[in-house]
Scaffold this active site. Structure first.
Site, PDB file in Angstrom:
ATOM      1  N   ASP A 407      95.042 -84.451  25.467  1.00  0.00           N
ATOM      2  CA  ASP A 407      95.797 -83.201  25.465  1.00  0.00           C
ATOM      3  C   ASP A 407      97.217 -83.500  25.965  1.00  0.00           C
ATOM      4  OD1 ASP A 407      96.365 -80.486  25.422  1.00  0.00           O
ATOM      5  OD2 ASP A 407      95.485 -80.114  27.402  1.00  0.00           O
ATOM      6  N   GLU A 410     102.348 -84.357  23.620  1.00  0.00           N
ATOM      7  CA  GLU A 410     103.563 -84.146  22.792  1.00  0.00           C
ATOM      8  C   GLU A 410     104.730 -85.020  23.238  1.00  0.00           C
ATOM      9  OE1 GLU A 410     101.639 -81.703  24.068  1.00  0.00           O
ATOM     10  OE2 GLU A 410     100.622 -81.350  22.166  1.00  0.00           O
ATOM     11  N   ASP A 485      96.736 -74.318  21.238  1.00  0.00           N
ATOM     12  CA  ASP A 485      96.481 -73.070  21.976  1.00  0.00           C
ATOM     13  C   ASP A 485      96.722 -71.828  21.143  1.00  0.00           C
ATOM     14  OD1 ASP A 485      95.859 -74.698  24.062  1.00  0.00           O
ATOM     15  OD2 ASP A 485      97.765 -74.425  25.106  1.00  0.00           O
TER      16      ASP A 485
END
Ligand code: MIG
Length: 800
Positions: A407, A410, A485
């Site tokens: 997770d 980015e 999300d």
């Protein structure tokens, strides 16, 4: 003295006149008198690579996206010229390069139809701030052209009229049309005159795509740095374009273990251990199939990666083992941020070995994430990836964790502008040192790759399983992914559908959404409708942020529970069908979900459809995406379709109303299909499969189907230990023949096939197997249109 500090604005610059041409095997180079070089490389007959430099010299040729396994080689190549242009011909494409201005046009070599044509073509602007150029390309849109692809964009299938940006971004509670979000997949397909091509702009800087938005008939793409470097991929079938793109950027390196295609349950967070056990026990008590349970960040000690909270999980090895005994695979989250803590071994090691990212002038890249202030490994350094992969030894080999969920890669950073690293951060980029501007879009990919390497090593002889949030083209080689999300809203159910289709069309099929929505809470109806869609997504997981209440299949009352159970059971029955589709994806790059336009591009009705899609090769599904619905209208592509629930036959090429109360959804099966099914299991491997069900859907005419099986995990299939059934159906008014062609060395656990006929237009009067008549009682035929035969048959012939 005159002082002038204004930058001279040169505007767009263009190649001038070609003054030299060279051919070196598969590469053609054209140089202009203002020093622009265009290199065209013939990757395959149907793929040309275009690379431009404005300095006469190319950068070192390096790409994270292109796989070393990409197919190369062509059958035919000829270059000729006339006064105005060079003409490059392969067996699939003709390419013109204009001597003045270097513009290119691409034609179908078979019928000379114009496929893709430069408008301004390649041009650039010098970038004083970043150095180098802002590289640009513009092309004329052809009449009636449509555009598809670009990864995870939460927009309608057809991209025409829109502009997009690719910059991997943490996007909590994004919405319809939010751009950019988590992934950067600079690949699109164009479609006009029933022919499709693709463009893959392999540039990792911030890139932009404009599909007739700024100017009505112009499609353009550009990047804030790097090279104009793109692949032109010709179909003319869109499904071939996608398969070729997937071949170029890579198919999954191994098949997923079958259990990874089961149902997964997740939440932020299930803890302590007793809570995890309460959830898993409930699945078994209610007999709702489930294969995987997730531990989100709270399992760790102060969010330190590779540690466990002693308070919540005192003995992870025992717990993971107990869960495994009950059929649950444990999957844990691992983020990139490493807590700055001198007592923490991962931090110490990273410091000692100099593995953390640094700013331009030397300081570490410090950023706040869940653990507080962190440093971040430079996953673009191969040595760092190797180190990272070894950190999984204990988790996987000793504790028994079966999958890892990456997770925040980015990379996400809290409380800073841009929510990520600043541009000046330095990266190794596999020996091509650069700033974050170039490395940003591939940072998450390289983290997932390093994680994959660890899982591959330590899960051996089982197959690795990784999930990532961030991705660039090619990430599909290593990992599955989810769409980030999202929100528990009806609109987001539509978005999940669009994103999963779009990812599949973008070469990345192992994709799913947080079922039910991550932020906020769905009501039971929305949750049930979302499960109905989710069982058709290659990655099938419920996940929620947890701060708005429970989101397990039983959290919405018994009516919803039984609907959810019914659909998860259907997923488990269809596992051999999905596995076969996955095998085709991993071998040939055929996307697992097919938007209708990809399924039948010659039917103009499909060009703007969003909701309906083909799951695998033969199942047409269409989710209900509105509350209080008793059904919906949907479009049926050409062909005949059986309603999955009642076998009613529907003729395609029209839009129709389909009934679907909350306990149902529109599912159809193509006439002629043979669909393999397993019994309902609570988890993969719970039952010995002692019979394979084949649902046979009658068709007047011919159709082929496949069933691929293997040991469901491990690597033996690579050595030929798989079982592939190629099934050919031939239906006539009063007879039906099914031929089986078998290959592979794997012996399936079952001996018999249970064949269920759907839509047979006649009463069975005679059954023959391999030219011998079989007694009804021996085939267990009782008038129910079901027979049981040996799995070894080569020809089954039933007649009226
Ligand atoms: O800042 O780990 O998308 O799936 O549950 C939030 C907590 C961090 C974001 C992920 C989500 C996950 C959550 N994470």
């Amino acid at each position: 003295m005159i002082l002038n500090t204004e930058l001279e604005y040169k505007g767009n610059l263009f190649p001038s006149k070609i003054i030299s041409y060279q051919k070196n095997l598969d590469t053609l180079s054209f140089t202009t008198d203002n020093n622009v070089v265009l290199q065209i490389t013939v990757q395959r007959d149907s793929i040309l690579r275009f690379r431009y430099t404005t300095t006469g010299i190319f950068e070192k040729d390096f790409s994270y996206a292109i796989t070393k396994y990409a197919s190369k080689g062509y059958n035919f190549l000829e270059v000729t010229e006339d006064a105005e242009k060079y003409i490059i011909t392969t067996s699939k494409i003709i390419c013109h390069v204009a001597k003045l201005g270097m513009r290119t046009s691409l034609f179908d070599a078979k019928d000379n139809v114009l496929i893709c044509e430069d408008e301004l073509g390649f041009h650039w602007e010098e970038s004083y701030e970043l150095g180098g150029d802002i590289v640009k390309m513009s092309k004329s849109a052809q009449e009636g052209e449509s555009y598809y692809g670009l990864g995870d964009k939460p927009v309608d299938n057809n991209l025409k009229g829109k502009r997009f940006e690719n910059w991997v971004t943490d996007s909590y509670a994004y919405g319809k049309n939010t751009d950019p979000i988590y992934k950067a997949i600079p690949f699109y397909t164009g479609l006009h005159h029933k022919k499709s091509y693709g463009i893959f702009f392999d540039n990792t800087f911030r890139t932009f795509f404009d599909f007739c938005n700024e100017r009505r008939n112009i499609t353009s793409f550009w990047a804030q740095g790097g090279e104009m470097n793109y692949y032109f991929i010709y179909g003319p079938k869109m499904s071939d374009v996608v398969a070729y793109y997937t071949d170029l950027t890579g198919k999954p390196h191994e098949l997923p273990a079958l259990w990874t295609l089961g149902y997964h349950q997740c939440k932020w967070s299930y803890y302590p251990e007793s809570k995890v056990k309460e959830i898993t026990s409930k699945f078994r008590e209610l007999q709702i199939p489930c294969d995987a349970i997730y531990l989100d960040i709270d399992y760790m000690d102060g969010f330190r990666c590779f540690t466990w909270s002693k308070e919540y999980f005192p003995n992870p090895k025992r717990m993971v083992k107990e869960l495994a005994d009950d059929g649950f695979k444990t999957i844990v989250i691992i983020d990139p941020g490493i807590k700055i803590d001198r007592e923490y071994s991962v931090f110490q090691e990273g410091m000692e070995k100099d593995y953390f990212c640094k700013r331009a002038n030397g300081p570490y890249m410090k950023g706040k994430v869940w653990p507080g202030e962190c440093y971040f490994p430079d996953f673009t350094n191969p040595e760092v990836r190797e180190w990272w992969s070894n950190l999984f030894k204990e988790l996987v080999e000793d504790i028994g964790v079966k999958g890892v969920w990456n997770d925040m890669n980015e990379p996400a950073v809290m409380d800073v502008p841009g929510k990520s690293f600043p541009d000046d951060v330095r990266h190794d980029y596999d020996g091509n040192q650069c700033s974050h501007q170039k490395a940003h879009n591939i940072y998450g990919m390289q983290m997932a790759r390093a994680t994959y390497q660890g899982l591959k090593k330590f899960a051996y002889p089982k197959r690795p399983f990784v999930i990532t949030r961030a991705a660039y083209s090619g990430t599909q080689r290593y990992t599955s992914s989810w769409t980030g999300d999202n929100v528990a809203s009806w609109e987001h159910l539509t978005i999940a559908n669009l994103q999963a289709q779009r990812m599949c069309l973008s070469g990345f099929s192992f994709i799913g959404s947080d079922i039910g929505g991550f932020a906020e809470q769905p009501n039971g109806e929305l949750y049930a409708r979302w499960i109905q869609l989710g069982i058709f997504h290659p990655f099938c997981r419920t996940h929620s942020s947890g701060d708005h209440g429970d989101q397990e299949p039983w959290a919405f009352g018994s009516n919803i529970t039984s609907i959810v159970k019914k659909f998860i059971e259907l997923r488990y029955q269809l596992l051999p069908y999905l596995y076969t589709a996955f095998w085709r994806y991993a071998m040939e790059g055929v996307p697992i979900l097919k938007s209708l336009v990809l399924y039948d591009q010659s039917d103009a009705h499909t060009h703007y459809r969003n909701d309906e899609f083909i799951f695998g090769e033969k199942i047409l599904a269409c989710p209900i995406t509105e509350p209080n619905a008793k059904g919906r209208r949907m479009y049926f592509p050409f062909g005949d379709w059986y309603n999955y629930w009642d076998d009613e036959l529907i003729e395609g090429g029209q839009e129709l109303w389909v009934d679907a109360d909350l306990d149902s959804m529109p599912i159809f099966v193509a006439a002629g299909a043979i669909i393999p099914k397993y019994p309902i299991q609570q988890y993969v491997g719970e039952k010995n499969i002692d019979e394979l069900v084949l649902d046979v859907y009658f068709k007047l005419g011919e159709e082929t189907s496949q069933v691929f099986e293997d040991a469901q995990d491990g690597y033996d299939y690579i050595k030929g230990r798989y079982s592939l059934r190629n099934l050919k159906l031939l239906g006539k008014e009063t007879s039906l023949i099914i031929q089986q062609f078998k290959s592979g060395k794997y012996t399936t656990s079952y001996e018999t096939l249970k064949i269920k006929f759907h839509g047979l237009p006649f009463k069975i009067n005679k059954i023959q197997i391999d030219n011998e008549v079989v007694l009804f009682k021996d085939a267990k035929f009782s008038g129910e249109n079901t027979i049981v035969i040996s799995k070894e048959f080569t020809e089954l012939h039933i007649t009226a």
